[in-house]
Design a protein around this motif. Structure first.
Motif, short mmCIF file in Angstrom:
data_model
loop_
_atom_site.label_atom_id
_atom_site.label_comp_id
_atom_site.label_asym_id
_atom_site.label_seq_id
_atom_site.Cartn_x
_atom_site.Cartn_y
_atom_site.Cartn_z
N LYS A 78 -9.73 -5.02 -3.50
CA LYS A 78 -10.38 -3.98 -4.32
C LYS A 78 -10.84 -2.78 -3.50
O LYS A 78 -11.10 -1.72 -4.05
N ARG A 79 -10.92 -2.94 -2.18
CA ARG A 79 -11.35 -1.83 -1.33
C ARG A 79 -10.21 -0.90 -0.97
O ARG A 79 -10.42 0.20 -0.49
N LYS A 80 -8.98 -1.34 -1.19
CA LYS A 80 -7.82 -0.54 -0.81
C LYS A 80 -7.56 0.56 -1.83
O LYS A 80 -7.93 0.46 -2.99
N LYS A 81 -6.87 1.59 -1.37
CA LYS A 81 -6.60 2.76 -2.21
C LYS A 81 -5.68 2.41 -3.38
O LYS A 81 -5.88 2.91 -4.49
N LEU A 82 -4.70 1.55 -3.17
CA LEU A 82 -3.76 1.21 -4.24
C LEU A 82 -4.48 0.63 -5.45
O LEU A 82 -4.18 0.98 -6.59
N TYR A 83 -5.45 -0.23 -5.21
CA TYR A 83 -6.22 -0.83 -6.30
C TYR A 83 -6.88 0.26 -7.15
O TYR A 83 -6.79 0.26 -8.37
N LYS A 84 -7.52 1.20 -6.48
CA LYS A 84 -8.24 2.27 -7.19
C LYS A 84 -7.28 3.19 -7.94
O LYS A 84 -7.55 3.59 -9.07
N VAL A 129 -4.13 2.53 -9.03
CA VAL A 129 -3.51 1.84 -10.16
C VAL A 129 -4.50 1.72 -11.31
O VAL A 129 -4.15 1.92 -12.48
N ASN A 130 -5.74 1.43 -10.98
CA ASN A 130 -6.77 1.29 -12.01
C ASN A 130 -6.95 2.60 -12.78
O ASN A 130 -7.26 2.57 -13.97
N LYS A 131 -6.74 3.72 -12.12
CA LYS A 131 -6.91 5.02 -12.76
C LYS A 131 -5.65 5.45 -13.53
O LYS A 131 -5.73 5.93 -14.66
N ALA A 132 -4.47 5.26 -12.93
CA ALA A 132 -3.23 5.78 -13.51
C ALA A 132 -2.51 4.81 -14.43
O ALA A 132 -1.71 5.23 -15.25
N GLY A 133 -2.76 3.52 -14.28
CA GLY A 133 -2.01 2.54 -15.05
C GLY A 133 -2.88 1.40 -15.53
O GLY A 133 -4.05 1.59 -15.82
N VAL A 134 -2.29 0.23 -15.58
CA VAL A 134 -2.98 -0.97 -16.03
C VAL A 134 -3.00 -1.98 -14.88
O VAL A 134 -1.95 -2.31 -14.33
N LEU A 135 -4.18 -2.44 -14.56
CA LEU A 135 -4.36 -3.45 -13.52
C LEU A 135 -4.82 -4.73 -14.23
O LEU A 135 -5.86 -4.74 -14.86
N PHE A 136 -4.01 -5.77 -14.16
CA PHE A 136 -4.32 -7.02 -14.86
C PHE A 136 -4.44 -8.13 -13.84
O PHE A 136 -3.54 -8.35 -13.04
N GLU A 137 -5.58 -8.82 -13.87
CA GLU A 137 -5.78 -9.96 -12.98
C GLU A 137 -5.83 -11.23 -13.80
O GLU A 137 -6.63 -11.37 -14.72
N SER A 138 -4.96 -12.16 -13.48
CA SER A 138 -4.86 -13.44 -14.18
C SER A 138 -5.49 -14.51 -13.30
O SER A 138 -4.88 -14.96 -12.33
N LYS A 139 -6.71 -14.89 -13.63
CA LYS A 139 -7.41 -15.91 -12.85
C LYS A 139 -7.02 -17.29 -13.36
O LYS A 139 -6.76 -17.48 -14.54
N LYS A 140 -7.01 -18.24 -12.45
CA LYS A 140 -6.71 -19.62 -12.82
C LYS A 140 -7.86 -20.14 -13.68
O LYS A 140 -9.02 -19.89 -13.40
N LEU A 141 -7.51 -20.85 -14.75
CA LEU A 141 -8.54 -21.43 -15.60
C LEU A 141 -9.12 -22.67 -14.93
O LEU A 141 -8.41 -23.41 -14.24
N TYR A 142 -10.40 -22.89 -15.14
CA TYR A 142 -11.02 -24.11 -14.65
C TYR A 142 -10.54 -25.28 -15.52
O TYR A 142 -10.14 -25.08 -16.66
N ASP A 143 -10.60 -26.48 -14.95
CA ASP A 143 -10.13 -27.66 -15.68
C ASP A 143 -10.77 -27.79 -17.05
O ASP A 143 -10.12 -28.18 -18.01
N ASN A 144 -12.06 -27.44 -17.15
CA ASN A 144 -12.76 -27.60 -18.42
C ASN A 144 -12.42 -26.50 -19.44
O ASN A 144 -12.78 -26.60 -20.60
N GLU A 180 0.82 -1.22 0.00
CA GLU A 180 0.00 0.00 0.00
C GLU A 180 0.85 1.27 0.00
O GLU A 180 0.38 2.34 -0.38
N ASN A 181 2.11 1.17 0.40
CA ASN A 181 2.99 2.34 0.41
C ASN A 181 3.32 2.84 -1.00
O ASN A 181 3.93 3.89 -1.15
N LEU A 182 2.93 2.10 -2.01
CA LEU A 182 3.14 2.53 -3.39
C LEU A 182 2.14 3.60 -3.83
O LEU A 182 2.31 4.22 -4.87
N VAL A 183 1.09 3.82 -3.04
CA VAL A 183 0.01 4.74 -3.42
C VAL A 183 0.54 6.12 -3.82
O VAL A 183 0.18 6.65 -4.87
N SER A 184 1.43 6.69 -3.01
CA SER A 184 1.89 8.05 -3.30
C SER A 184 2.64 8.12 -4.62
O SER A 184 2.50 9.09 -5.37
N TYR A 185 3.44 7.07 -4.95
CA TYR A 185 4.13 7.08 -6.24
C TYR A 185 3.14 6.93 -7.39
O TYR A 185 3.22 7.65 -8.38
#
Length: 185
Positions: free
Chosen positions: A121-127, A129-144, A95-100
């Motif tokens: 998603k409730r933390k300030k860093l999430y919000k 980064v979503n505004k200033a840069g790119v936030l990418f979430e890689s979810k695990k694929l289901y077996d099927n 979370e200390n990355l927020v100011s940068y």
């Protein structure tokens, strides 16, 4: 799907639409590694990499070290690239990355590889980064979903594979996309 979002990120970088912060997170490390490797190999020329590309590891650095590196100016180049691998080791202080991130250095591309975890998603860093840069979430694929992923990868390389063969690969190799991709190579 992570594949479409990953392709979108790669395409935007190819089109010189480069953001100052890329936060790559999630349970599936395959796409995190693929995007960070693409950024590592494509933004700077080989001559520029010596002075302007830094790879840091989460267990070896503090957030302050990352921020001070990111605030430096590039040397004889338009940009510098800083890649923080294994950033999940910084989860207590991330979370200390927020100011940068609120005021990033325009000539720096900061890539954070936050594997096997994701930001709250409730933390300030999430919000921020979503505004200033790119936030990418890689979810695990289901077996099927993995057999379809195998078919898409193979067709992207100009090959075809039967549904039964891709199912057999999944049964034999499991659902680790990195391992499956190595075998397909």
């Amino acid at each position: 799907m992570p594949l479409e979002k990953a392709k979108h990120i790669v395409t935007s970088i190819k089109n010189k639409d480069i953001k100052p912060v890329y936060f790559l997170m999630g349970e599936e490390p395959y796409y995190i590694d693929a995007i960070s490797k693409f950024i590592e190999n494509s933004i700077l020329s080989d001559e520029e990499k010596g002075f302007n590309q830094t790879v840091l590891y989460g267990r070896d650095v503090a957030i302050d070290d990352i921020v001070s590196s990111a605030k430096r100016f590039p040397m004889m180049s338009e940009r510098q690239v800083i890649i923080v691998k294994e950033a999940q080791d910084l989860s207590r202080t991330i979370e200390n990355l927020v100011s940068y991130v609120e005021n990033p250095q325009p000539s720096t591309v900061l890539v954070i590889c936050y594997k096997y975890k994701k930001l709250d998603k409730r933390k300030k860093l999430y919000k921020v980064v979503n505004k200033a840069g790119v936030l990418f979430e890689s979810k695990k694929l289901y077996d099927n979903q993995v057999p379809d992923w195998i078919r898409r990868v193979m067709s992207g390389k100009g090959y075809s594979i039967s549904p039964k063969a891709s199912q057999m690969l999944v049964e034999f190799l499991g659902t680790d996309l990195g391992k499956v991709n190595n075998e397909l190579e």
